[in-house]
Design an enzyme around this catalytic site. Structure first.
Site, mmCIF file in Angstrom:
data_model
loop_
_atom_site.group_PDB
_atom_site.id
_atom_site.type_symbol
_atom_site.label_atom_id
_atom_site.label_comp_id
_atom_site.label_asym_id
_atom_site.label_seq_id
_atom_site.Cartn_x
_atom_site.Cartn_y
_atom_site.Cartn_z
ATOM 1 N N GLU A 35 0.902 -1.230 0.020
ATOM 2 C CA GLU A 35 0.025 -0.005 0.102
ATOM 3 C C GLU A 35 0.809 1.355 0.104
ATOM 4 O O GLU A 35 0.268 2.294 -0.743
ATOM 5 C CB GLU A 35 -0.761 0.101 1.294
ATOM 6 C CG GLU A 35 -1.923 -1.094 1.380
ATOM 7 C CD GLU A 35 -2.745 -1.401 0.137
ATOM 8 O OE1 GLU A 35 -2.923 -0.102 -0.526
ATOM 9 O OE2 GLU A 35 -3.669 -2.237 -0.069
ATOM 10 N N GLU A 64 -5.058 4.759 -0.858
ATOM 11 C CA GLU A 64 -4.071 3.555 -0.319
ATOM 12 C C GLU A 64 -3.499 3.787 0.904
ATOM 13 O O GLU A 64 -3.175 2.958 1.695
ATOM 14 C CB GLU A 64 -3.092 3.525 -1.395
ATOM 15 C CG GLU A 64 -3.178 3.306 -3.117
ATOM 16 C CD GLU A 64 -3.819 2.067 -3.348
ATOM 17 O OE1 GLU A 64 -4.025 1.179 -2.368
ATOM 18 O OE2 GLU A 64 -4.405 1.781 -4.466
ATOM 19 N N HIS A 67 -5.826 2.184 3.303
ATOM 20 C CA HIS A 67 -5.350 0.928 3.304
ATOM 21 C C HIS A 67 -4.189 0.582 4.207
ATOM 22 O O HIS A 67 -4.048 -0.312 4.862
ATOM 23 C CB HIS A 67 -5.445 0.321 2.094
ATOM 24 C CG HIS A 67 -6.543 0.421 1.114
ATOM 25 N ND1 HIS A 67 -6.506 0.256 -0.328
ATOM 26 C CD2 HIS A 67 -7.921 0.769 1.396
ATOM 27 C CE1 HIS A 67 -7.779 0.313 -0.756
ATOM 28 N NE2 HIS A 67 -8.508 0.646 0.297
ATOM 29 N N GLU A 135 -2.054 -2.996 -9.017
ATOM 30 C CA GLU A 135 -3.368 -3.263 -8.541
ATOM 31 C C GLU A 135 -3.478 -4.784 -8.808
ATOM 32 O O GLU A 135 -4.046 -5.502 -7.789
ATOM 33 C CB GLU A 135 -4.564 -2.461 -9.290
ATOM 34 C CG GLU A 135 -4.526 -1.132 -9.081
ATOM 35 C CD GLU A 135 -4.792 -0.778 -7.569
ATOM 36 O OE1 GLU A 135 -5.233 -1.569 -6.922
ATOM 37 O OE2 GLU A 135 -4.204 0.611 -7.150
ATOM 38 N N GLU A 165 -8.866 -3.207 -4.829
ATOM 39 C CA GLU A 165 -7.806 -3.273 -5.636
ATOM 40 C C GLU A 165 -8.646 -3.582 -7.144
ATOM 41 O O GLU A 165 -8.150 -3.156 -8.229
ATOM 42 C CB GLU A 165 -6.868 -4.753 -5.365
ATOM 43 C CG GLU A 165 -6.194 -4.500 -4.029
ATOM 44 C CD GLU A 165 -5.196 -3.271 -3.729
ATOM 45 O OE1 GLU A 165 -5.054 -2.815 -4.728
ATOM 46 O OE2 GLU A 165 -4.849 -3.099 -2.570
ATOM 47 N N HIS A 168 -9.843 -0.348 -8.204
ATOM 48 C CA HIS A 168 -8.901 0.799 -8.630
ATOM 49 C C HIS A 168 -8.496 0.091 -10.039
ATOM 50 O O HIS A 168 -8.264 1.034 -11.055
ATOM 51 C CB HIS A 168 -7.840 0.652 -7.764
ATOM 52 C CG HIS A 168 -8.233 1.330 -6.530
ATOM 53 N ND1 HIS A 168 -7.362 1.144 -5.327
ATOM 54 C CD2 HIS A 168 -9.178 2.033 -5.908
ATOM 55 C CE1 HIS A 168 -7.871 1.798 -4.253
ATOM 56 N NE2 HIS A 168 -8.968 2.424 -4.800
#
Lengths: 189, 92
Positions: A35, A64, A67, A135, A165, A168
């Protein structure tokens, strides 16, 4: 600038005492596809990419970090009450010697985080393809992490992160679609 | 839009001389982002709480991973094309 909300993006619950899982989770903390790498990669690429995509990189780069905070919470919960002996048994003896119970940006094998994990080629397509690959690699890492634990509460948090992910990657793919159209062409209706 | 399954399986070659018991079926994830292209407008949405739990606002983007399902050899005959029952999703 950023505004900080003092809560996690998604609740983190860890129900099994398993310091070795903390070692594995470090792959997503200070690893190449982790991350921190993702956040720094995207936020850095914003300055050399067409206007339409800057906001996307800001949004995803920011997420991110949230995360990263979830992963940090997981690692902290798994190690905060571990004795030196337990850490040693979990393969974290060297970590204890260097950092005590502190978290550190390193991968699951103990290699320190490095800026060489980041990519910035300056070519928008090259950079976005890099981001899509990042990702997918992070998604795969979450799958293998889910495989490594039978703690359903920890799995729940990891499954949330895996799904993010996927979203994204979808958004980066859409960004490529935006950039590849004939942008300078006159539109006729 | 076409049908899509969130993972695919294949059957690797198994030698008589492999040292460990073979994994007859291997699998890999094929999440929705491979198929969707531009996300269409006005797709159905989850309620807020379920969206948080799922990790996405849209059922069309939900592409789960279950380790048990993934790792278990699902099929007895390794040479036939395996069928994909779980998580078969119809998208329009």
């Amino acid at each position: 600038m950023w505004l900080y909300e003092k809560k996690l993006q998604y609740p983190v619950k860890v129900s099994k005492c398993d310091p070795m899982m903390a070692k594995y989770l470090m792959e997503q903390y200070g690893g190449a596809d982790g991350e921190l790498s993702a956040a720094l990669r995207y936020l850095n690429q914003r300055y050399s990419i067409p206007n339409e995509v800057i906001g996307l990189l800001t949004d995803i780069g920011t997420e991110e970090f949230s995360h990263l905070e979830m992963i940090a919470t997981m690692i902290y919960k798994l190690t905060k009450d571990a004795t030196p002996e337990q850490l040693k048994a979990a393969g974290l003896g060297e970590h204890y010697v260097m950092h005590d119970h502190a978290l550190y940006y390193q991968n699951s094998a103990g290699d320190a985080f490095t800026a060489t994990y980041l990519q910035a080629k300056g070519d928008p397509i090259a950079d976005l393809y890099e981001d899509i690959a990042a990702e997918e690699k992070a998604r795969a890492t979450y799958q293998w992490l889910i495989d490594m634990t039978d703690d359903v509460d920890l799995q729940d948090g990891l499954k949330f992160l895996r799904e993010r992910e996927i979203v994204h990657s979808q958004r980066f793919r859409e960004a490529v679609e935006i950039l590849k159209v004939e942008r300078d062409k006159q539109k006729f209706f | 839009m076409h049908k899509y399954s969130s993972y695919k399986t294949y059957t690797p070659y198994i030698s008589k001389y492999d040292p460990c018991p073979p994994m007859k079926v291997k699998s890999y994830s094929t999440p929705i982002n491979l198929y969707l292209g531009f996300q269409p407008m006005n797709l159905p949405q989850y309620q807020a709480r379920e969206a948080l739990q799922k990790g996405t606002l849209w059922p069309a983007l939900y592409s789960p991973y279950e380790k048990v399902k993934m790792r278990k050899p699902l099929f007895s005959k390794p040479q036939t094309q395996p069928e994909l029952q779980p998580e078969e999703e119809e998208m329009d």
